[in-house]
Design an enzyme around this catalytic site. Structure first.
Site, PDB file in Angstrom:
ATOM      1  N   ASN A 119       0.807  -1.234   0.000  1.00  0.00           N
ATOM      2  CA  ASN A 119       0.000   0.000   0.000  1.00  0.00           C
ATOM      3  C   ASN A 119       0.835   1.277   0.000  1.00  0.00           C
ATOM      4  O   ASN A 119       0.433   2.273   0.593  1.00  0.00           O
ATOM      5  CB  ASN A 119      -0.977   0.024   1.193  1.00  0.00           C
ATOM      6  N   ARG A 120       1.982   1.224  -0.632  1.00  0.00           N
ATOM      7  CA  ARG A 120       2.855   2.404  -0.769  1.00  0.00           C
ATOM      8  C   ARG A 120       3.451   2.886   0.561  1.00  0.00           C
ATOM      9  O   ARG A 120       4.006   3.960   0.643  1.00  0.00           O
ATOM     10  CB  ARG A 120       2.136   3.585  -1.460  1.00  0.00           C
ATOM     11  N   LEU A 121       3.315   2.090   1.620  1.00  0.00           N
ATOM     12  CA  LEU A 121       3.901   2.483   2.911  1.00  0.00           C
ATOM     13  C   LEU A 121       5.300   1.879   3.026  1.00  0.00           C
ATOM     14  O   LEU A 121       5.578   1.040   3.881  1.00  0.00           O
ATOM     15  CB  LEU A 121       2.992   2.039   4.066  1.00  0.00           C
TER      16      LEU A 121
END
Ligand SMILES: Cc1cc2nc3c(=O)[nH]c(=O)nc-3n(C[C@H](O)[C@H](O)[C@H](O)COP(=O)(O)O)c2cc1C
Length: 214
Positions: free
Chosen positions: A191-193
């Site tokens: 999730n792009r984290l």
């Protein structure tokens, strides 16, 4: 037509990078990731983007091959008269980026660049296969040339002129070492984290480690 490009995306799930896993020294951390990259069947894990800039701020980037690293820095070889060589003469700072997509990792290094000593360049030059030595001598890297034939004729002539002699390293061909000032390790996460740990060189020679937002 361009909608398709926007649809290309990937979730990164393979690994994590936490402060507790990270080595205190960034070269030790690089060595750890380097070994994993080498064992991950990545083609040319030593290919890295080298970004340089002219003194007026014009940037340029290209791929070169990493030829060694240790506490002193990251080593590559090139033509000192090339465009990158000219930029480095004006502004001896560079950024290196590795992208090891198979293990969802990126490493970014910024640092100060200097030429390695001629004896080390000689040693590396003479370890290269003979044909690439002739190529390095014959090619005026980054200059406009009239044709492919011109270049091939130059190599042919050089080979004839030297006979069985080995070509000597030209003075304008050799190594540069990038002495790191910052090294960022980027691990893709879901999730792009993503995880990003940045090491910055401190005045006393120690390294500060900080987490950056993805
Ligand atoms: C995979 C790969 C590896 C390369 N390795 C080197 C290298 O180690 N040294 C080098 O001078 N050029 C290397 N090149 C060529 C450079 O990308 C570039 O074309 C050349 O150095 C001239 O750059 P410049 O005009 O910006 O100076 C490599 C290119 C690729 C695609």
């Amino acid at each position: 037509m361009f909608d398709f490009i926007a649809d290309i995306r990937k979730d990164y799930i393979l690994k994590t990078l936490s402060e507790s896993d990270a080595e205190d020294n960034p070269i030790a951390q690089f060595e750890k990731w380097w070994k994993e990259a080498v064992h991950s069947e990545i083609i040319e894990p030593n290919a890295m983007t080298l970004a340089t800039a002219s003194s007026d701020g014009l940037p340029a980037a290209r791929i070169v091959l990493l030829k060694g690293f240790d506490q002193k820095g990251f080593l590559f070889y090139t033509n000192y008269n090339s465009f990158k060589g000219q930029q480095l003469a004006e502004n001896p700072r560079a950024c290196l980026v590795f992208f090891w997509k198979e293990i969802e990792r990126q490493v970014r290094i910024t640092g100060i660049v200097s030429k390695v000593n001629p004896a080390s360049s000689d040693e590396y030059f003479h370890s290269r296969p003979s044909l690439s030595r002739f190529g390095a001598v014959a090619s005026p890297q980054s200059q406009v040339i009239e044709s492919r034939e011109w270049l091939e004729l130059r190599v042919e002539k050089l080979t004839e002129d030297l006979g069985s002699e080995d070509p000597k390293r030209p003075e304008h061909w050799g190594g540069y070492i990038v002495r790191p000032v910052t090294i960022e390790f980027w691990q893709g996460r879901s999730n792009r984290l993503h995880d990003r740990l940045q090491y910055s060189l401190e005045e006393g020679g120690g390294w500060k480690i900080e987490r950056l937002a993805p």
